[in-house]
Design an enzyme around this catalytic site. Structure first.
Site, PDB file in Angstrom:
ATOM      1  N   ASP A   1      -0.113   5.340 -23.261  1.00 55.36           N
ATOM      2  CA  ASP A   1       1.055   5.043 -22.905  1.00 55.36           C
ATOM      3  C   ASP A   1       1.406   5.006 -21.333  1.00 55.36           C
ATOM      4  OD1 ASP A   1       0.517   7.690 -22.125  1.00 55.36           O
ATOM      5  OD2 ASP A   1       2.565   8.654 -23.209  1.00 55.36           O
TER       6      ASP A   1
ATOM      7  N   GLU B   1       0.369   7.422 -19.148  1.00 57.31           N
ATOM      8  CA  GLU B   1       0.119   8.565 -18.532  1.00 57.31           C
ATOM      9  C   GLU B   1      -1.196   8.716 -17.828  1.00 57.31           C
ATOM     10  OE1 GLU B   1       1.049  11.806 -21.035  1.00 57.31           O
ATOM     11  OE2 GLU B   1       3.096  11.443 -21.219  1.00 57.31           O
TER      12      GLU B   1
ATOM     13  N   ARG C   1       8.573   4.671   4.596  1.00 58.45           N
ATOM     14  CA  ARG C   1       9.462   3.911   5.368  1.00 58.45           C
ATOM     15  C   ARG C   1      11.042   4.483   5.183  1.00 58.45           C
ATOM     16  NH1 ARG C   1       7.451  -2.036   4.037  1.00 58.45           N
ATOM     17  NH2 ARG C   1       6.864  -0.761   2.305  1.00 58.45           N
TER      18      ARG C   1
ATOM     19  N   HIS D   1       4.093   5.655   9.542  1.00 60.46           N
ATOM     20  CA  HIS D   1       4.996   5.082  10.103  1.00 60.46           C
ATOM     21  C   HIS D   1       5.622   5.501  11.027  1.00 60.46           C
ATOM     22  CE1 HIS D   1       8.139   1.909   9.922  1.00 60.46           C
ATOM     23  NE2 HIS D   1       8.901   2.920   9.530  1.00 60.46           N
TER      24      HIS D   1
ATOM     25  N   LYS E   1      15.065  -7.647  17.852  1.00 60.13           N
ATOM     26  CA  LYS E   1      15.575  -8.523  16.734  1.00 60.13           C
ATOM     27  C   LYS E   1      17.211  -8.187  16.610  1.00 60.13           C
ATOM     28  CE  LYS E   1      12.727  -7.026  13.588  1.00 60.13           C
ATOM     29  NZ  LYS E   1      11.971  -6.834  12.298  1.00 60.13           N
TER      30      LYS E   1
ATOM     31  N   ASP F   1       4.253  -6.037   5.235  1.00 66.39           N
ATOM     32  CA  ASP F   1       4.333  -5.854   3.836  1.00 66.39           C
ATOM     33  C   ASP F   1       4.911  -7.616   3.407  1.00 66.39           C
ATOM     34  OD1 ASP F   1       5.374  -5.592   1.459  1.00 66.39           O
ATOM     35  OD2 ASP F   1       6.805  -4.018   1.947  1.00 66.39           O
ATOM     36  N   SER F   2       5.818  -7.899   3.367  1.00 68.60           N
ATOM     37  CA  SER F   2       6.190  -9.340   3.154  1.00 68.60           C
ATOM     38  C   SER F   2       5.754 -10.168   3.980  1.00 68.60           C
ATOM     39  CB  SER F   2       7.741  -9.613   3.020  1.00 68.60           C
ATOM     40  OG  SER F   2       8.435  -9.536   4.435  1.00 68.60           O
ATOM     41  N   GLY F   3       5.387  -9.892   5.332  1.00 62.69           N
ATOM     42  CA  GLY F   3       4.912 -10.814   6.313  1.00 62.69           C
ATOM     43  C   GLY F   3       6.023 -11.277   7.136  1.00 62.69           C
TER      44      GLY F   3
ATOM     45  N   THR G   1       8.480 -10.118   9.248  1.00 61.74           N
ATOM     46  CA  THR G   1       8.517  -9.617  10.499  1.00 61.74           C
ATOM     47  C   THR G   1       7.377 -10.117  11.511  1.00 61.74           C
ATOM     48  OG1 THR G   1       9.305  -7.483   9.920  1.00 61.74           O
ATOM     49  CG2 THR G   1       8.210  -7.426  11.987  1.00 61.74           C
TER      50      THR G   1
HETATM   51  C1  R5P Z   1       9.023  -1.471   9.938  1.00 61.24           C
HETATM   52  O1  R5P Z   1       9.487  -0.600  10.786  1.00 61.24           O
HETATM   53  C2  R5P Z   1       7.436  -1.772   9.952  1.00 61.24           C
HETATM   54  O2  R5P Z   1       6.846  -1.218  11.074  1.00 61.24           O
HETATM   55  C3  R5P Z   1       6.984  -3.296   9.727  1.00 61.24           C
HETATM   56  O3  R5P Z   1       7.233  -3.932  10.896  1.00 61.24           O
HETATM   57  C4  R5P Z   1       7.510  -3.695   8.570  1.00 61.24           C
HETATM   58  O4  R5P Z   1       7.454  -2.763   7.252  1.00 61.24           O
HETATM   59  C5  R5P Z   1       6.971  -5.047   8.062  1.00 61.24           C
HETATM   60  O5  R5P Z   1       7.781  -5.384   6.850  1.00 61.24           O
HETATM   61  P1  R5P Z   1       7.567  -6.929   6.591  1.00 61.24           P
HETATM   62  O6  R5P Z   1       6.247  -7.430   6.669  1.00 61.24           O
HETATM   63  O7  R5P Z   1       8.115  -6.729   5.026  1.00 61.24           O
HETATM   64  O8  R5P Z   1       8.467  -7.707   7.613  1.00 61.24           O
END
Ligand code: R5P
Length: 323
Positions: free
Chosen positions: A41, A43, A100, A134, A197, A227-229, A231
């Site tokens: 399941d 776990e 975060r 972080h 920004k 993460d998503s790239g 930034t």
């Molecule tokens: C934000 O405070 C972190 O230091 C990174 O800049 C952020 O998590 C990057 O996220 P993403 O790649 O989604 O823009």
């Protein structure tokens, strides 16, 4: 291997077997035999298959995606070790997920980093070791000793090998990362620029103001997480629009979710360098402009020093060779 607190046992969850094996190689200590699998399941089932009574146990597990599964593995492994009379348990969490959400940005929101710190402590950790948290103050969410290691010595060594430092400018992609970027800039004696920004009005897109004269420079963006790239790629575009010669990035944790690898590959970024705090995917391996820096020697050495009750902070003045 034995330290001052008994035999060392290295126990790995499933988040990053390659890194766990490399840490074991560095310490010349095989990983402790353990089954960490799923019931039908979903776990988590754990069985430690060696005697750990009186041992100094280090559980190696990044809480990377799938974060909830990997977090539960970490907690359940520590519970198994505690109930098996381990002398001391250190949670070695190279990538500390949920970091975060470390304060309440608005009403009715959680502080997930604190909740995760509580879970790790209650599951049986006596110490925590992590890498480039972080926010450094997350250490204060634990009432047990917490070592926050830095990848910067590994990055600095690589940067010194690859670049003509005379033309390098270190850049923080946002105001929140200035302390981290300034620390690296200081180590390589390079100037610092900052990207600010701003969204002037709700619904309008963000404006990227580059603070610092980046024109003609090789810019190195420094951050803790990609993460998503978004930034990163937006920052690279803003730097090039302001006359930067080329843009590279050194980012500790390659979270790289969703279409991030494709976004970075298609971007104007010359190279993104990440560490192996999170196990690289096939997409990362195939990406033409992403390179992975190994950090097992850094974590392995910190584990050895912890086991021998030696200074961990001095590791950052005196980084051991990779092999
Ligand atoms: C934000 O405070 C972190 O230091 C990174 O800049 C952020 O998590 C990057 O996220 P993403 O790649 O989604 O823009």
């Amino acid at each position: 291997m034995s330290g001052k607190n008994g035999a060392i046992k290295l126990v790995a969850g499933n988040s990053n077997p390659a890194l766990a094996a490399a840490i074991g190689d560095y310490l010349k200590t095989p990983l402790t035999k353990a089954v960490v699998r799923r019931f039908a399941d979903g776990e988590v089932f754990v069985e430690i298959q060696e005697n750990v009574r009186g041992a100094d146990c280090f559980v190696i597990q990044s809480t990377s995606a799938p974060a909830n599964d990997h977090l539960m593995e970490l907690l359940i492994i520590m519970d198994a070790l505690r109930r098996s009379s381990a002398r001391r348990i250190t949670a070695v969490v190279p990538y500390f997920g949920y970091a975060r959400q470390d304060r309440k940005p608005g009403p009715r929101t959680p502080i997930s980093a604190k909740l995760v710190a509580n879970l790790i402590t209650h599951a049986g950790a006596d110490r925590v070791m992590t890498l480039d948290l972080h926010a450094g103050q997350i250490q204060g969410f634990f009432d047990i000793p917490t070592d926050n290691l830095y990848a910067s010595p590994v990055m600095v060594r690589d940067i010194k090998d690859k670049f003509d430092l005379a033309n390098v400018m270190v850049v923080s992609p946002d105001v929140g990362g200035v302390v981290r970027a300034r620390g690296l800039a200081k180590r390589i004696n390079a100037p610092l620029a900052i990207i600010d920004k701003r969204r002037e009005r709700a619904g309008e897109s963000e404006v990227m103001n580059v603070i610092g004269e980046v024109s003609g420079h090789t810019c190195i963006l420094v951050d803790d997480i990609v993460d998503s790239g978004g930034t990163l790629v937006n920052a690279a575009d803003a730097l090039l629009a302001n006359g930067a010669k080329d843009v590279y990035a050194y980012i500790t944790h390659g979270v790289l979710s969703g279409g991030a690898v494709a976004r970075v590959s298609k971007s104007k970024l010359k190279e993104l360098v990440i560490t192996d705090s999170i196990q690289e995917t096939d997409a990362v391996k195939a990406a033409p402009n992403i390179r992975v820096l190994p950090i097992a020697h850094l974590i392995g050495e910190a584990v050895a020093r912890t086991a021998h009750e030696e200074s961990v902070s001095s590791l950052f003045e005196d980084l051991p060779p990779k092999e």
